[in-house]
Design a protein around this motif. Structure first.
Motif, short mmCIF file in Angstrom:
data_model
loop_
_atom_site.label_atom_id
_atom_site.label_comp_id
_atom_site.label_asym_id
_atom_site.label_seq_id
_atom_site.Cartn_x
_atom_site.Cartn_y
_atom_site.Cartn_z
N ARG A 9 48.22 24.52 50.71
CA ARG A 9 47.46 24.12 49.99
C ARG A 9 45.95 24.70 50.35
N ALA A 10 46.70 26.10 50.81
CA ALA A 10 45.15 27.45 51.45
C ALA A 10 44.89 28.24 49.85
N PRO A 11 43.40 28.44 49.48
CA PRO A 11 43.64 29.58 48.61
C PRO A 11 43.60 31.18 49.09
N LEU A 12 44.47 32.21 48.27
CA LEU A 12 43.94 33.41 48.37
C LEU A 12 43.78 33.94 47.57
N GLU A 13 43.15 35.15 48.09
CA GLU A 13 42.36 36.32 47.50
C GLU A 13 42.96 37.51 47.10
N THR A 53 43.65 47.30 37.55
CA THR A 53 43.52 46.19 38.89
C THR A 53 42.27 45.17 38.57
N ASN A 54 43.18 43.78 39.05
CA ASN A 54 42.89 42.90 38.90
C ASN A 54 42.39 41.81 40.23
N ARG A 55 41.03 41.31 40.45
CA ARG A 55 40.69 40.58 41.87
C ARG A 55 40.72 39.14 41.22
N TYR A 56 40.95 38.19 41.58
CA TYR A 56 41.14 36.84 41.63
C TYR A 56 40.93 35.60 42.86
N GLY A 107 49.77 29.21 40.34
CA GLY A 107 48.71 28.89 41.24
C GLY A 107 47.13 28.73 39.68
N TYR A 108 46.07 27.68 40.66
CA TYR A 108 44.81 27.95 39.76
C TYR A 108 43.80 28.54 40.32
N GLU A 149 44.90 38.21 51.05
CA GLU A 149 44.48 37.43 51.59
C GLU A 149 44.86 36.47 52.06
N ARG A 150 44.22 35.99 52.65
CA ARG A 150 43.61 34.45 53.12
C ARG A 150 42.53 34.29 52.51
N TYR A 151 41.91 33.23 51.54
CA TYR A 151 40.58 33.50 51.50
C TYR A 151 39.32 32.47 52.09
N LYS A 152 38.74 32.53 52.80
CA LYS A 152 37.83 32.40 53.42
C LYS A 152 36.02 31.58 53.53
#
Length: 310
Positions: free
Chosen positions: A145-149, A159-162, A182-183, A199-202
């Motif tokens: 349940r880890a957020p992603l970039e 190009t979309n970034r979220y 996802g959400y 990538e993993r969102y830190k």
């Protein structure tokens, strides 16, 4: 069937029961737990009474087994050939680099032996290293349940970034594509082939109403009368849904089917296809959907009959 019936889920479940019984006397509750875990929800309808009634003379009355040695189930040559064929599927690399097929075994079939005529030809690039990396990272993030970039490319919006908290992956056989659900601050679906960077969102995410999630699944309870092979047809009809089956008496069975809310219309149509052999007993809102659907059908039939009379 590729796998011999002697190596099917039922036999694996019974083998597990016997291995446990070789180690210690097995209780009825333990037997049920093993059968439910190793086979299918409806397996108790067959396995438990066959063992406890003595039709399968495998357990003594005290829960021990007359077997002296725990059963083993080595793979057959046919199974090895099938696994070798599966290992040649390019999608296998999405999950592991290890070749689990026996190198000395000839595959049962090869990918080029299968001609799929109703599938789009622009499927996902399963051999692309970036795609494989993203897929594995997403799987790991779903489990934790880890957020992603994410950075993706859309034909219409560029190009979309979220930031996205992944919930699950789904695969379309017809499109031959994977999609991520996802959400962020809303539910989103992303085609994996369009993800250029993942990538993993830190950082920390703060949602106004708490961490969102997938809507809870629903369960519909049915009472089925086993006429014209209705029980077997129903279990096959709902094979890809989570379900449980329980015998009530004679030919009557209670079946509980769990489904996603977006599949409710499909579930309604599937249930109505059984006609009077299946009755919805719960929940009340699904029962009302059945009534509304039948009333609408009856009204349309009346209109059609009126037109025919004219």
């Amino acid at each position: 069937m590729i796998f011999s019936e002697l190596y099917s889920a039922y036999y694996n479940a019974v083998a597990r029961i016997l291995r446990e019984a070789c180690a210690h006397p097995l209780s009825k509750a333990e037997l049920r737990k093993i059968a439910a875990r190793e086979a299918f929800g409806e397996s108790l309808l067959n396995i438990e009474p066959a063992i406890l009634d003595g039709r399968w003379q495998l357990l003594n009355a005290d829960g021990t087994t007359p077997l002296r040695h725990a059963p083993t189930m080595p793979m057959t040559l046919l199974q090895k050939r099938w696994l070798k064929a599966v290992s040649l599927d390019p999608r296998i690399r999405l999950f592991a680099d290890t070749d689990f097929g026996d190198p000395d075994v000839e595959p049962l079939f090869r990918p080029e032996d299968i001609d799929v005529f109703d599938r789009y030809s622009d499927g996902d690039p399963y051999g692309d290293e970036n795609y494989i990396r993203n897929f594995r990272l997403i799987l790991e993030a779903i489990r934790e349940r880890a957020p992603l970039e994410i950075e993706s490319v859309s034909p219409k919006r560029g190009t979309n970034r979220y930031i996205l908290t992944p919930e699950y992956l789904e695969y379309s056989e017809k499109d031959d594509k994977f999609r991520l659900a996802g959400y962020g601050f809303r539910q989103q679906f992303v085609n994996l082939a369009r993800i250029t960077r993942c990538e993993r969102y830190k950082g920390k995410i703060r949602y106004p109403d708490g961490v969102p999630g997938i809507p809870e699944k629903k369960t519909v309870e049915l009472e089925l009368t086993d006429e014209r092979n209705a029980l077997e047809r129903a279990l096959m009809h709902f094979a890809h849904f989570e379900k449980e089956a329980e015998r009530l008496d004679g030919r009557r069975y209670r079946i509980s089917v769990t489904y996603n809310p977006e599949d409710e219309t499909e579930m309604l149509i599937r249930i109505l296809a059984f006609g009077p052999l299946v009755r919805v007993t719960a929940p009340a809102d699904f029962t009302e959907l059945v009534r509304e659907r039948l009333a609408r059908q009856k009204k349309l039939e009346s209109i059609e009959n009126g037109k025919s009379a004219d």
